[in-house]
Design a protein around this motif. Structure first.
Motif, mmCIF file in Angstrom:
data_model
loop_
_atom_site.group_PDB
_atom_site.id
_atom_site.type_symbol
_atom_site.label_atom_id
_atom_site.label_comp_id
_atom_site.label_asym_id
_atom_site.label_seq_id
_atom_site.Cartn_x
_atom_site.Cartn_y
_atom_site.Cartn_z
ATOM 1 N N VAL A 1 0.783 -1.261 -0.001
ATOM 2 C CA VAL A 1 -0.058 0.054 -0.088
ATOM 3 C C VAL A 1 0.792 1.247 -0.140
ATOM 4 O O VAL A 1 0.855 2.243 -0.748
ATOM 5 C CB VAL A 1 -1.143 0.031 1.194
ATOM 6 C CG1 VAL A 1 -1.852 1.279 1.138
ATOM 7 C CG2 VAL A 1 -1.800 -1.237 1.155
ATOM 8 N N GLN B 1 -1.775 4.352 -1.445
ATOM 9 C CA GLN B 1 -3.018 4.227 -1.107
ATOM 10 C C GLN B 1 -4.104 5.064 -1.979
ATOM 11 O O GLN B 1 -4.601 6.120 -1.676
ATOM 12 C CB GLN B 1 -3.405 4.691 0.258
ATOM 13 C CG GLN B 1 -4.658 4.152 0.977
ATOM 14 C CD GLN B 1 -4.720 4.458 2.549
ATOM 15 O OE1 GLN B 1 -4.041 4.414 3.146
ATOM 16 N NE2 GLN B 1 -5.930 4.978 2.910
ATOM 17 N N ILE C 1 -7.880 1.469 -2.540
ATOM 18 C CA ILE C 1 -7.653 1.086 -1.543
ATOM 19 C C ILE C 1 -8.238 1.721 -0.348
ATOM 20 O O ILE C 1 -8.721 1.173 0.813
ATOM 21 C CB ILE C 1 -6.164 0.955 -1.281
ATOM 22 C CG1 ILE C 1 -5.649 -0.084 -2.502
ATOM 23 C CG2 ILE C 1 -5.783 0.753 0.267
ATOM 24 C CD1 ILE C 1 -3.924 -0.217 -2.347
ATOM 25 N N THR C 2 -8.658 2.935 -0.193
ATOM 26 C CA THR C 2 -9.272 3.874 0.885
ATOM 27 C C THR C 2 -10.577 3.351 0.988
ATOM 28 O O THR C 2 -11.176 3.299 1.979
ATOM 29 C CB THR C 2 -9.117 5.386 0.431
ATOM 30 O OG1 THR C 2 -7.938 5.722 0.367
ATOM 31 C CG2 THR C 2 -9.866 6.079 1.320
ATOM 32 N N PHE D 1 -3.231 1.372 6.350
ATOM 33 C CA PHE D 1 -4.164 2.415 5.925
ATOM 34 C C PHE D 1 -3.893 3.495 6.462
ATOM 35 O O PHE D 1 -4.806 4.387 7.369
ATOM 36 C CB PHE D 1 -5.728 1.961 5.833
ATOM 37 C CG PHE D 1 -6.060 1.040 5.268
ATOM 38 C CD1 PHE D 1 -5.711 0.437 3.860
ATOM 39 C CD2 PHE D 1 -6.547 -0.363 5.978
ATOM 40 C CE1 PHE D 1 -6.049 -0.721 3.318
ATOM 41 C CE2 PHE D 1 -6.921 -1.455 5.569
ATOM 42 C CZ PHE D 1 -6.649 -1.811 4.402
ATOM 43 N N HIS E 1 -2.082 6.448 4.878
ATOM 44 C CA HIS E 1 -1.387 7.309 3.726
ATOM 45 C C HIS E 1 -2.456 8.327 3.403
ATOM 46 O O HIS E 1 -2.103 9.477 2.741
ATOM 47 C CB HIS E 1 -1.122 6.665 2.641
ATOM 48 C CG HIS E 1 -0.020 5.502 2.942
ATOM 49 N ND1 HIS E 1 1.284 5.782 3.073
ATOM 50 C CD2 HIS E 1 -0.091 4.116 3.265
ATOM 51 C CE1 HIS E 1 2.072 4.708 3.386
ATOM 52 N NE2 HIS E 1 1.164 3.663 3.348
#
Length: 493
Positions: A196, A201, A205-206, A264, A266
């Motif tokens: 990631v 990100q 992916i978010t 997660f 970023h």
């Protein structure tokens, strides 16, 4: 050295299987349960010591190297939670000897408690996000049995709701994990963090991260997805509610901390802002519920919701002090919520009711119980020198450093609401004129007070001994603040 990581997981698993063969022999079941819990606690203490001495420990199952094989990871964060789980479950098992009833004991109660501990401990130790789902399911399947064991009408109604909600959240969990694998090609948490980070990100992916947050918010009882918790946790006996309140919601909280600090992190301006506002709304909703009821268990249950909001907001704080405060408060809350539910169980045993208005004058014949409840109350509210104060103090300091002044204000106001909600129980149940004579009391607290004493002593120790405990907490916070520490330990060459 790495073999020590798996023992806190293996001990309850083996014990649960053995207990299946002795379900009808209550004495043997109790003996095996308590010996196993003591041994598991000993190994958990050793694990914390080893992590402190040697750093993060990993255990590669089947000899397969990560990211291809399943790996168990014990950093200070997970090791501390495994130790707290062992202590809380030991105290709840002790309490159940005098409270759960022979029928439940003979119907595999102790086996399913051990299997639930397997799920909780495994969730804390796994380094693989799919196996996080697997251990969630082990924990939940055991809790399905425990919530319905006894077969009362209330239990059956609430267990159906509880099972339905968790089936939906588990389906969402699998979907999110499938999406994540299709995008990144890996499920190892350390490898996910690397992958990631490499792509920065992107939006897809978010979106997956927020889907996972919804799953963990359901399991952790965050606003507005906490609707299932007050009724479901009210249904089983108090000792089962103590296990659920102290452990199950905290697994959801742990998962939020793990994935949003390791994987997660970023796009914090988006993801962490959402987490922050959801946490604040959770605190407010919990406060409204806590002051609305006179039912002792319901008041404590809504205090679980308040605490979850307070702890999860810690993810959004940008300083080591703030994260450390959230972790300190998490461990405090696991211990003190278990103590409060066990105290409520003792009060209900004496009076035959959960309504604080129908209790009264208990301190006259049960002074030790009364003053233990008072100690638990002031610890929950965060009054020094008990454990709740240290966690809240660090959270306030971290909030000031992160300029999170809205959270600071809501945290301080919620502390007053928490104090009001539980002190009214103390005033009505213990401090007024007695409602029952000695002969009218429904039961005795004989054998119930020792586990409560242990938990309250720990709360006092966490407060008074903060100088000794803090290095462990800050080491856990440091690992969460710097993902490279975890990644290097897991993906070592």
């Amino acid at each position: 050295m790495s073999n020590y990581v798996i023992w806190p997981l293996l001990i309850p698993l083996i014990t649960g299987i053995i207990l299946m063969f002795f379900s009808r022999n209550v004495t043997v079941s109790r003996t095996i349960s308590i010996v196993s819990s003591l041994v598991a606690t000993g190994f958990s203490v050793l694990l914390v010591h080893l992590v402190k001495t040697y750093g993060i420990l990993t255990h590669e199952l089947g000899g397969w190297k990560p990211p291809f094989g399943i790996v168990l990871v014990a950093d200070m964060f997970s090791a501390l939670l495994v130790l707290t789980t062992s202590i809380v479950s030991l105290c709840c098992i002790l309490f159940s000897f005098r409270s759960i009833g022979l029928e439940r004991e003979r119907f595999y109660f102790y086996s399913f408690v051990q299997f639930m501990i397997v799920g909780v401990t495994g969730a804390f130790l796994t380094g693989d996000i799919f196996n996080l789902f697997v251990f969630f399911e082990v924990m939940l399947m055991s809790s399905y049995v425990l919530i319905s064991l006894g077969g009362t009408k209330l239990q059956l109604r609430e267990s159906l709701k509880y099972i339905l909600v968790n089936i939906v959240s588990s389906a969402l969990f699998v979907i999110a994990v499938g999406f994540l694998y299709s995008v990144t090609g890996t499920l190892n948490m350390a490898d996910l963090s690397v992958k990631v980070a490499e792509v920065g990100q992107p939006g897809i992916i978010t979106a997956i991260a927020l889907l996972l947050f919804v799953v963990f918010a359901i399991k952790g009882a965050l606003f507005p997805l906490y609707f299932w918790l007050p009724g479901s946790y009210k249904a089983p006996p108090p000792v089962v509610t103590a296990l659920f309140g102290a452990l199950l919601t905290k697994v959801g909280v742990y998962a939020i901390f793990r994935v949003f600090t390791l994987i997660f992190y970023h796009d914090q301006a988006f993801t962490h802002t959402i987490i922050g506002y959801v946490s604040l709304l959770t605190i407010v909703a919990g406060c409204i519920g806590a002051i609305a009821y006179w039912d002792v268990e319901k008041i404590i249950i809504y205090n679980i919701i308040i605490a979850v909001g307070v702890i999860v907001y810690g993810v959004t704080l940008t300083t080591e002090t703030g994260i450390a405060g959230a972790l300190y408060y998490l461990i405090h809350d696991m211990i003190i919520k278990a103590a409060l539910f066990l105290l409520a169980g003792a009060m209900i045993t004496i009076t035959g009711t959960a309504s604080a208005k129908k209790m009264g004058g208990l301190i006259k014949r049960h002074p030790f119980l009364g003053w233990m409840f008072f100690v638990a109350v002031i610890s929950l509210a965060g009054i020094p020198p008990l454990s709740g104060f240290i966690g809240k103090f660090l959270l306030v300091e971290g909030a000031a450093q992160s300029h999170s002044y809205l959270f600071m204000g809501i945290l301080l106001i919620s502390s007053l609401v928490v104090l009001y909600s539980v002190i009214k129980i103390f005033i009505h149940a213990f401090w007024r004129e007695p409602k029952l004579t000695d002969k009218e009391e429904k039961g005795t607290t004989k054998g119930m007070l020792l586990p409560i004493v242990i938990l309250l002593a720990l709360s006092v120790g966490l407060g008074v001994g903060a100088e000794f405990v803090s290095p462990y907490i800050f080491e856990a916070a440091k690992t969460l603040m710097d993902p490279s520490i975890y990644i290097d330990a897991v993906l070592k060459e």
